[in-house]
Design an enzyme around this catalytic site. Structure first.
Site, mmCIF file in Angstrom:
data_model
loop_
_atom_site.group_PDB
_atom_site.id
_atom_site.type_symbol
_atom_site.label_atom_id
_atom_site.label_comp_id
_atom_site.label_asym_id
_atom_site.label_seq_id
_atom_site.Cartn_x
_atom_site.Cartn_y
_atom_site.Cartn_z
ATOM 1 N N GLY A 1 -65.976 54.332 75.692
ATOM 2 C CA GLY A 1 -64.634 54.382 76.605
ATOM 3 C C GLY A 1 -64.745 55.460 77.596
ATOM 4 N N SER A 2 -63.427 56.067 77.497
ATOM 5 C CA SER A 2 -63.455 57.318 78.513
ATOM 6 C C SER A 2 -64.042 58.706 78.089
ATOM 7 C CB SER A 2 -61.784 57.476 78.735
ATOM 8 O OG SER A 2 -61.222 56.588 79.428
ATOM 9 N N THR A 3 -64.705 58.661 76.791
ATOM 10 C CA THR A 3 -65.612 59.583 76.432
ATOM 11 C C THR A 3 -66.753 59.711 77.370
ATOM 12 O OG1 THR A 3 -66.617 58.445 74.763
ATOM 13 C CG2 THR A 3 -64.841 59.828 74.132
ATOM 14 N N MET A 4 -67.227 58.567 78.083
ATOM 15 C CA MET A 4 -68.166 58.224 79.059
ATOM 16 C C MET A 4 -68.014 59.230 80.410
ATOM 17 S SD MET A 4 -71.001 56.728 79.701
ATOM 18 C CE MET A 4 -71.921 56.424 81.286
ATOM 19 N N LYS A 5 -66.830 59.640 80.692
ATOM 20 C CA LYS A 5 -66.606 60.475 81.982
ATOM 21 C C LYS A 5 -67.111 61.742 81.837
ATOM 22 C CE LYS A 5 -62.343 57.575 82.427
ATOM 23 N NZ LYS A 5 -60.857 57.703 82.269
#
Length: 679
Positions: free
Chosen positions: A422-426
């Site tokens: 999810g957005s932890t990928m950012k």
């Protein structure tokens, strides 16, 4: 007359030559034949052809043959070697006096391997020259027979003495946390049993209910072939702290308990997936480990650290071969002492793990806590979990089936699985963007509305974001509000090949250097990115990209450790070493840290903005659906966080099924509970 005299002389010469050429029969020749039979375990023939009549009168054939065969089987005798050690001088002297010699003492060197080790010894054997058979009739050729004695089986064994095998148990090694607390050890348990001739059948259902096993299960135990009316028949084991249950069931006639030592897991569910458990070795496991000395009665590590460190934890039982002498004493022939298994010391802090498990035990997911400065993994958690003690103490097939099919899949080890981040990928996209020179944190992007696509070639595919009110978006704003469109554009600027290269430098497509074997994180199913749409998805944490939670924690720990990424370690004495370094500059790394702080101060993780802490982190919500048209699909919520004022631990928490429960906000709330429990 002269011719007759010549003939007689020639006869005498021939006779003399014939006598000189007649072979001398030495006891060594007979012993060589006996040894050959001995090494082939041809005990019947040895008895029949090579023993003196006096020996046969003393030892019946059955006593000789059966004892040899049974002892050699029981003692697992192998590699038998018997050598005559007579000197050349003795042999030469014997040849000169062979006609006058009726008895000869033969020195032997005997050695063989047994289940308890190698036995080597010297002994003397008396051999008798025999010229007639037992009826007194002369033999065509004299022979030497053996006065056999039991010490030819084992040293110092005498007639009528017994041979015994004594076994001692080694202790399986403990598994400890960093503070010496036992995750797995040997401890006391209650063994519940029934004495059949005292047991009242009418109480069977009551016992069944208290022990949580079926009545038929108990009946099957009582109907085993070895059971006698007055025997103690073990039914099951229960934990030593279940005193109330013991008090209840021992009021039933014929039901008693005894304390025994067995493998125990003091933290139960809180460490279940990490420790695993031991159980009886199966036929397939026995075949797989056929060269390691296991037998069908052994136990073996089944999962987790019990399985991973089986070779180190496994104890070796001791075994001794002893002779029970006539005077009542015992004499050891050979002994292999028991060896305890090694102790495994882990980096896990069970105070942290137990606290965290208490917070998340009703959820499904996984968590990793890591010390960013050392790389030590302080907690490795999968939930829901099972009680590993149940596997050791006894579990019926129906109980096992119920466990593995239970909602939430408590037997599934989620920290050994991969998930979309999810957005932890950012944070990872930021690292690649900085490294590739495509991320300028001061540059402001103009983004309007909630949906965006590069051009009409994308068809029905759009990137969507949550907050459409922010039009001018720089890096810090994009992180604070988790702007998918900003990071999708950044991914496109980086380009497919460069993006994959950057992710590979962060450990994708390779095994994480971690003691516990974890699957490789993947960029995609193929290892490459095939389209702009897939690149956009991947850049903000969707697509086919999958990571283990421990890998995700390791990346964030590197950011928290000022850009120095330590190898994650699980064993306390493992050398601490740098895994990755110089991924980005110190300034760029600080920019990411500042943005992670803003996520807590002003963004999606504001609930964890705890007084007296400088919390930072990144949320992520993953929609698990096949296409954008699906509504109300399952969601996973992630939150990776740490206290920037301490930087002593990074918590990466993933919660499954967060739809309609606040999304990643639930992971934030649970993380807050954890950090609030530590000052």
């Amino acid at each position: 007359m002269k011719k007759l005299l010549l003939f007689v002389v020639m006869l005498i010469v021939v006779a003399g030559c014939s006598n000189d050429e007649e072979p001398i029969v030495l006891p060594h020749d007979e012993m060589a034949d006996y040894i050959a039979l001995w090494e082939e375990n041809a005990f019947d023939q040895m008895y029949q052809t090579d023993l003196t009549e006096a020996t046969k009168e003393t030892f019946a054939k059955a006593d000789y043959v059966d004892r040899y065969r049974n002892l050699y089987n029981d003692l697992e005798v192998k590699s038998l070697s018997v050598d005559m050690t007579d000197s050349d001088d003795n042999i030469a002297s014997l040849k000169e006096s062979i006609d006058e010699t009726d008895r000869y003492t033969m020195p032997l060197q005997i050695s063989f391997d047994t289940l308890a080790g190698t036995i080597e010894y010297e002994t003397d054997v008396i051999m008798e020259k025999v010229t007639t058979n037992k009826n007194g009739e002369p033999l065509e050729q004299e022979k030497w027979l053996i006065q056999w004695k039991p010490s030819l089986i084992l040293p110092n064994l005498e007639q009528g003495e017994k041979v015994a095998i004594e076994r001692t148990s080694g202790r399986r090694g403990d598994i400890l946390d960093r503070n010496g607390n036992a995750l797995a050890t040997i401890g006391e348990v209650y063994e519940i049993g029934i004495t059949p001739n005292q047991f009242e059948e009418a109480t069977l259902d009551q016992l069944s209910a208290n022990l949580r096993v079926s009545s038929s299960y108990i009946q099957n135990k009582l109907n085993q072939s070895w059971v006698e009316p007055n025997f103690f028949v073990p039914i099951t084991q229960i934990s030593i702290d279940q005193q109330d249950t013991v008090a209840t069931i021992t009021q039933l006639e014929g039901v008693t308990t005894r304390v025994k030592m067995d493998r125990v897991y003091p933290y139960g569910k809180a460490a279940a997936h990490l420790t695993g458990y031991i159980g009886p070795i199966t036929a397939s496991e026995l075949e797989e480990h056929q060269d390691k000395g296991y037998d069908s009665s052994d136990v073996i590590g089944k999962r987790g650290l019990e399985q991973l460190f089986e070779d180190q934890l496994r104890a070796k039982d001791g075994v001794a071969i002893v002779i029970e002498k006539h005077n009542g004493s015992t004499q050891s022939v050979v002994e292999q002492k028991a060896q305890d298994g090694q102790t495994i010391e882990t980096t896990i802090d069970m105070n942290l793990q137990e606290t965290l498990y208490g917070i998340v035990e009703n959820e499904a997911g996984t968590a990793t806590i890591m010390d960013p400065k050392t790389g030590e993994v302080l907690s490795l958690l999968s939930f829901p979990a099972f009680d590993p003690n149940r596997f050791v103490m006894g579990m019926t097939s129906s109980q096992y089936d119920e466990l593995v099919t239970r909602e939430g899949q408590p037997t599934l080890n989620r920290f050994a699985a991969t998930y979309a981040p999810g957005s932890t990928m950012k944070v990872l996209t930021s690292l690649v963007g900085f490294q590739q020179g495509e991320l300028n944190p001061e540059e402001v992007e103009t983004i309007e509305g909630l949906r965006w696509q590069q051009d009409s070639s994308w068809g029905d595919y759009y990137v969507t974001r949550v907050n459409g009110n922010v039009t001018n978006v720089d890096y810090e704003t994009a992180m604070t509000y988790s702007d998918n469109i900003y990071f999708a554009r950044l991914g496109l600027d980086i380009g497919r090949d460069a993006f994959v290269t950057g992710l590979n430098q962060l450990g994708f497509g390779e095994s994480l250097p971690f003691t516990y074997p974890l699957p490789e994180s993947q960029v995609s199913n193929s290892g490459s990115i095939s389209s702009e749409g897939q690149l956009a998805d991947t850049a903000f944490g969707q697509g086919e990209l999958l990571m283990t939670n421990t890998h995700l924690a390791t990346i964030y720990a590197g950011v928290a450790n000022d850009g120095q990424y330590m190898e994650p370690t699980l064993l306390l004495n493992d050398e601490q070493s740098v895994w990755k370094n110089d991924i980005v500059t110190d300034k760029q790394n600080q920019t990411i840290q500042d943005a992670l702080r803003q996520v807590v101060v002003n963004g999606s993780a504001s609930d964890i903005n705890i007084d007296n802490k400088t919390m930072a982190g990144k949320t992520g919500t993953v929609e698990l659906k096949a296409d954008q048209e699906v509504e109300n699909g399952k969601q996973n919520g992630l939150f990776v966080s740490y206290d920037q004022s301490k930087r002593d631990m990074v918590l990466s928490l993933l919660i499954e099924g967060v739809q309609d429960r606040g999304g990643s906000g639930l992971a934030v709330q649970l993380s807050k509970q954890f950090f609030e429990s530590y000052e």
